[in-house]
Enzyme design. Sequence first.
Site, PDB file in Angstrom:
ATOM      1  N   GLY A 219       0.809  -1.207   0.000  1.00  0.00           N
ATOM      2  CA  GLY A 219       0.000   0.000   0.000  1.00  0.00           C
ATOM      3  C   GLY A 219       0.846   1.262   0.000  1.00  0.00           C
ATOM      4  O   GLY A 219       2.080   1.225   0.028  1.00  0.00           O
ATOM      5  N   GLY A 221       2.416   4.799   1.443  1.00  0.00           N
ATOM      6  CA  GLY A 221       2.868   5.324   2.724  1.00  0.00           C
ATOM      7  C   GLY A 221       4.237   4.816   3.124  1.00  0.00           C
ATOM      8  O   GLY A 221       4.759   3.847   2.578  1.00  0.00           O
ATOM      9  N   MET A 223       5.265   3.364   5.945  1.00  0.00           N
ATOM     10  CA  MET A 223       5.359   2.093   6.655  1.00  0.00           C
ATOM     11  C   MET A 223       5.355   0.891   5.706  1.00  0.00           C
ATOM     12  O   MET A 223       6.243   0.032   5.786  1.00  0.00           O
ATOM     13  CB  MET A 223       4.248   1.996   7.701  1.00  0.00           C
ATOM     14  N   GLU A 244      -2.142  -3.075  -6.234  1.00  0.00           N
ATOM     15  CA  GLU A 244      -2.954  -1.978  -6.747  1.00  0.00           C
ATOM     16  C   GLU A 244      -2.030  -0.866  -7.265  1.00  0.00           C
ATOM     17  O   GLU A 244      -2.097  -0.463  -8.417  1.00  0.00           O
ATOM     18  CB  GLU A 244      -3.840  -1.462  -5.623  1.00  0.00           C
ATOM     19  N   GLY A 342      -8.273  -0.036  -2.266  1.00  0.00           N
ATOM     20  CA  GLY A 342      -8.311  -1.485  -2.385  1.00  0.00           C
ATOM     21  C   GLY A 342      -8.040  -2.224  -1.096  1.00  0.00           C
ATOM     22  O   GLY A 342      -7.890  -3.453  -1.110  1.00  0.00           O
TER      23      GLY A 342
END
Length: 446
Positions: A219, A221, A223, A244, A342
């Site tokens: 994803g 970001g 982290m 995604e 997502g």
Amino acid sequence: MTTTVLAKQATRISAAEAAALVRSGMWLDYGFGMGQPDMFDRALAERRDELSDVKIRSSLTMKPRPTHDCDPDGGHFHWFSWHFSAYDRRRHDAGRCNYIPMNFGEAPDYYRRFIDPVDIVVLKTCPMDADGMFNFGGAATYQRAVVERAKRVIVEVCEAMPYCFGPDNGVHVSEVDHIIDGDGEAIPEIGNPAPTEVDRMVAARIVAEIADGSCLQIGIGGMPNAVCTTLKDSGVRDLGIHTEMMTDGIIELYDAGLVTGAHKSLDRGRMVFTFAAGSRRQYEAINRNPDALCYPVDYTNLPHNIMQNERTVSINNTTQIDLQGQAASESDGHRHLSGTGGQLQFVRGAYASHGGKSFLCLSSTYDKRGDRRSRIVLNLTSGNVVTTPRTDTMYVVTEYGMVNLKGKSVAERAKALISIAHPDFREGLERQARDHGLIPKGLSLA
């Protein structure tokens, strides 16, 4: 200006001529991310005083939009977004952008089944190729579905757009009404913040759970991308990518030779994504790269596709989680921050994958106006949107530990989440859990 006929219906026109086609009350669609038009938007903003109630639908705006900024009171243009960028969020805070809830993988179906035909769609694309296709670049997402539902299709060509291979990642000239020659403007870059010590601690816990041959979804970001940095030195090999968003972290793994896709069931040997956003290096890496396939989002994000790759690992941020495992990842109360995107679909797809795992990661605390607060709470902030329901949450990771909530009772969930909260908040959280019956009085859980 003299128009040049390129096909039986496509004509070259200027951005000003294209903007002159807009009438008050129309619905326009600008598409996704790097696929949003620039020259057309500037020309449309110049017509502000001639227009009213023009509604523009888009997603993940990567740079300021003149039609936003020229109309601070919203008397002429209204913006709607499927997913907020930082810019969209600021415009939302100013009352100028409204969020449209969605599971990202369902977006093409929304257009085909539930959204009225779009009056005009304007998309930035690569120049026409030898087959007469205008490639959508790193923005396949739902662009194909919008084109199918548009009364008028306009492309704004851009030499700087990375050309990305993949089925349905483009529109044929025979479907295009008008072509705007671009001005060579660079594609906007999006940077990730440098990983913090907390990011690195969380990443180390997740990487310990990733095996050779795993298929990754990363994803947005700091982290999740810290996971990629940690993976480079972990000894894990033969990773696959079905994600995604294409991220800089994934490209780092690819450049290091760690991404082979050799164990994937779908698209073996290929990195699969639906949109790209990052650095110039990322755009160079995906440009005409046969190892990278940009698919529509209903291929990348629907769980029944995600689950077909074994050992799928989904890694996403969340901002708050309650003691039953509900994760709020897109809002701060009634203030919308980003979008469902997502996350939920990859959480479900990874869980359904043979040997798959989904991780929701967060720092244990955050500061708000100088007040340190726990991200693990008894109740979500009033108005907060639940992105991942408690029944779907699997692994939750903070810098203090990792817990798996699958199969756990409410009391066991509360106890597990308290164990990875910041130590300063654990006693208070346990007292709240017992006072509200989440942990029955007298029940002792090791």
